[in-house]
Write a protein that holds these residues in place. Sequence first.
Motif, mmCIF file in Angstrom:
data_model
loop_
_atom_site.group_PDB
_atom_site.id
_atom_site.type_symbol
_atom_site.label_atom_id
_atom_site.label_comp_id
_atom_site.label_asym_id
_atom_site.label_seq_id
_atom_site.Cartn_x
_atom_site.Cartn_y
_atom_site.Cartn_z
ATOM 1 N N HIS A 128 0.841 -1.194 0.000
ATOM 2 C CA HIS A 128 0.000 0.000 0.000
ATOM 3 C C HIS A 128 0.874 1.240 0.000
ATOM 4 N N GLY A 129 0.282 2.389 -0.305
ATOM 5 C CA GLY A 129 0.967 3.663 -0.194
ATOM 6 C C GLY A 129 0.725 4.256 1.176
ATOM 7 N N LYS A 130 0.852 5.582 1.295
ATOM 8 C CA LYS A 130 0.565 6.256 2.552
ATOM 9 C C LYS A 130 -0.905 6.046 2.894
ATOM 10 N N VAL A 131 -1.174 5.668 4.126
ATOM 11 C CA VAL A 131 -2.539 5.317 4.528
ATOM 12 C C VAL A 131 -3.287 6.567 4.995
ATOM 13 N N ALA A 132 -4.494 6.748 4.479
ATOM 14 C CA ALA A 132 -5.321 7.903 4.837
ATOM 15 C C ALA A 132 -5.921 7.728 6.227
ATOM 16 N N ALA A 133 -6.138 8.853 6.897
ATOM 17 C CA ALA A 133 -6.671 8.815 8.257
ATOM 18 C C ALA A 133 -8.059 9.435 8.358
ATOM 19 N N ASN A 134 -8.658 9.815 7.217
ATOM 20 C CA ASN A 134 -9.970 10.451 7.294
ATOM 21 C C ASN A 134 -11.078 9.470 7.640
ATOM 22 N N TRP A 135 -10.903 8.197 7.276
ATOM 23 C CA TRP A 135 -11.822 7.141 7.694
ATOM 24 C C TRP A 135 -10.977 5.910 8.020
ATOM 25 N N LEU A 150 -9.924 1.881 7.466
ATOM 26 C CA LEU A 150 -9.714 1.090 6.258
ATOM 27 C C LEU A 150 -9.177 1.939 5.111
ATOM 28 N N ASP A 151 -8.111 2.719 5.425
ATOM 29 C CA ASP A 151 -7.460 3.587 4.445
ATOM 30 C C ASP A 151 -8.472 4.484 3.741
ATOM 31 N N GLY A 152 -9.142 5.294 4.552
ATOM 32 C CA GLY A 152 -10.141 6.193 3.985
ATOM 33 C C GLY A 152 -11.319 5.461 3.392
ATOM 34 N N MET A 153 -11.543 4.217 3.832
ATOM 35 C CA MET A 153 -12.581 3.318 3.321
ATOM 36 C C MET A 153 -12.331 2.911 1.867
ATOM 37 N N ARG A 154 -11.084 3.114 1.379
ATOM 38 C CA ARG A 154 -10.769 2.764 -0.011
ATOM 39 C C ARG A 154 -9.667 1.710 -0.063
ATOM 40 N N VAL A 155 -9.630 0.828 0.938
ATOM 41 C CA VAL A 155 -8.577 -0.173 1.016
ATOM 42 C C VAL A 155 -8.561 -1.078 -0.210
ATOM 43 N N ALA A 156 -9.721 -1.444 -0.736
ATOM 44 C CA ALA A 156 -9.779 -2.339 -1.903
ATOM 45 C C ALA A 156 -9.221 -1.664 -3.146
ATOM 46 N N GLU A 157 -9.454 -0.371 -3.278
ATOM 47 C CA GLU A 157 -8.984 0.364 -4.443
ATOM 48 C C GLU A 157 -7.474 0.615 -4.379
ATOM 49 N N ARG A 158 -6.942 0.846 -3.170
ATOM 50 C CA ARG A 158 -5.577 1.349 -3.025
ATOM 51 C C ARG A 158 -4.532 0.286 -2.694
ATOM 52 N N TRP A 159 -4.938 -0.893 -2.224
ATOM 53 C CA TRP A 159 -3.975 -1.902 -1.773
ATOM 54 C C TRP A 159 -3.786 -2.984 -2.829
ATOM 55 N N TRP A 160 -2.755 -3.840 -2.597
ATOM 56 C CA TRP A 160 -2.462 -4.926 -3.533
ATOM 57 C C TRP A 160 -1.683 -6.029 -2.816
ATOM 58 N N PHE A 161 -1.639 -7.202 -3.419
ATOM 59 C CA PHE A 161 -0.790 -8.285 -2.912
ATOM 60 C C PHE A 161 0.617 -8.122 -3.473
ATOM 61 N N THR A 162 1.616 -8.306 -2.605
ATOM 62 C CA THR A 162 3.009 -8.215 -3.064
ATOM 63 C C THR A 162 3.534 -9.574 -3.516
#
Length: 535
Positions: free
Chosen positions: A513-520, A522-534
Amino acid sequence: MNDTQHKLNAALGQALKGRITRREFTQLALASGVTLAAANSMFTKAWADEPKKGGNFKVGVGHGATTDSMDPGLYPDQFTGTALWGTLANSLTEIDADGNVMGDIAESFESSDGAKKWVFKVRNGVTFHNGKTVTADDVIASLQHHLGENSKSAAKSLLKEVAVMKADGPNTVVFELTGGNADFPYTVSDYHMPIMPKNPDGTVDWQSGIRTGAYKLDKFDPGVQASFTKNENYYKPGKGWFDTVQFLSIKDSAARTNALLSGEIHYMDRCDLKTLDQLKANPDLTVSEITGYGHYIYVMNVTQKPFDDVNVRMAIKYSMPRDAILESVFLGHGTVGNDNPIAPTVKFAIDPMPKHTYDPAKSKEYLKKAGLDSLAFDLSVADAAFAGAVDAALLWKEKAKDCGIDINVIKEPEDGYWDNVWLKKPFVASYWSGRPTVDWMMTTAYAADAAWNDTFWKNAKFNELLIAARSETDEAKRAAMYAEMQQILHDDGGLVNMLFNSYVEAHAKNLGHGKVAANWQLDGMRVAERWWFTS
């Protein structure tokens, strides 16, 4: 950065694209004076950080109810917000990992007339999951969805100031407000306001789940799960890496923990703080902690006795042992609250005085002002509100006895808590994720006509300041207005803000993942959009 670093970074980029081999990169690094161990470390880290397509991502979420709806105006929590908005949909704008507002469906926005007029340009090439191109008419219909006379949408109060919404061509939306609002682009990033397809009759199709997001909806079982498949035509480059995504509603924290430990899920929110050591000891897992705007509160309906007396409210506020609860129930993971919902990191936040700390003498003093020698009331709680809500209430009950207050803690069912208890019972545990601006938080939860005003509090001076501050362009004057509003709420409101919580979540180590958002969460509630398997 020197020339050698520039060359090595460029070479790493070529290697990750398959244009040179790992051996060729290593040889180049050695020739540049880098040791073999350092070269291998650089390559391994870069490869691990590089997003990779594929995989079936499963998330365990501590919310979800059988009463959940596809109607975005009614999304109550992180389950519907993350699954049906952050994964499935997009709003006009979004909040980045640094808390700044940026375009999402809108590629640009600008204001005029003292921020009373806003023009948003719809991004070219954005399509719904059925292939239909998003237009200005879809945007207008999507926001109008929240403004009907009988609307119960959480976004209704946020959009009340919109006097006119009109299209200026297929890709331009013009908003004319009743007063200036410099924060309006933040407002339309709200997770209750996804852009949806317009129906021929002018309404929107919210029922089908056709949206614009990185993933298409396969199945939604309210209170159970939501599953998705990758949207191959997603308009954001470098987003949406998984093949499929599934969100599971696992409200019991022990069950979520076991699901993560067993590999049934890859990510869990709302970790049980008592078992963090167990998660941290697992070499295949990572525990993260981020301070956001969220806060754990107990809210009383100030229109009902005995909570209609401000002296009773003050007696209750001074009866809560916040420091003891933070340490014993939440093991120090958070910051003690002071009956102000504005997080310290939010612009214009203040810490009102006096501090509402545990003080039996003051509590009894306010009971006396209310004409009472003692006080008894019911407090409805469930860990569905927030993990630790029951334990915190029980500790409060014990300490409140020394204040002459008898709290009858009623443990409510987890399922349906937000529909059957919150906004229904007179004193309940509640949770707010917070908001990145003062206006947004106050308009959503404390404005007199807010659908989610869970204290039912109406203060004329507060509401006058709320409208005035929104259009004030002089920052010093605006700051003074917001300070006065926070003080009024602290002194008169019906919330007991126990603490600002940390988002404590855990995930499999092979997630990138990149820098994790703190507004909500689960990474700003966009964890599925922003994360990936390495791997």
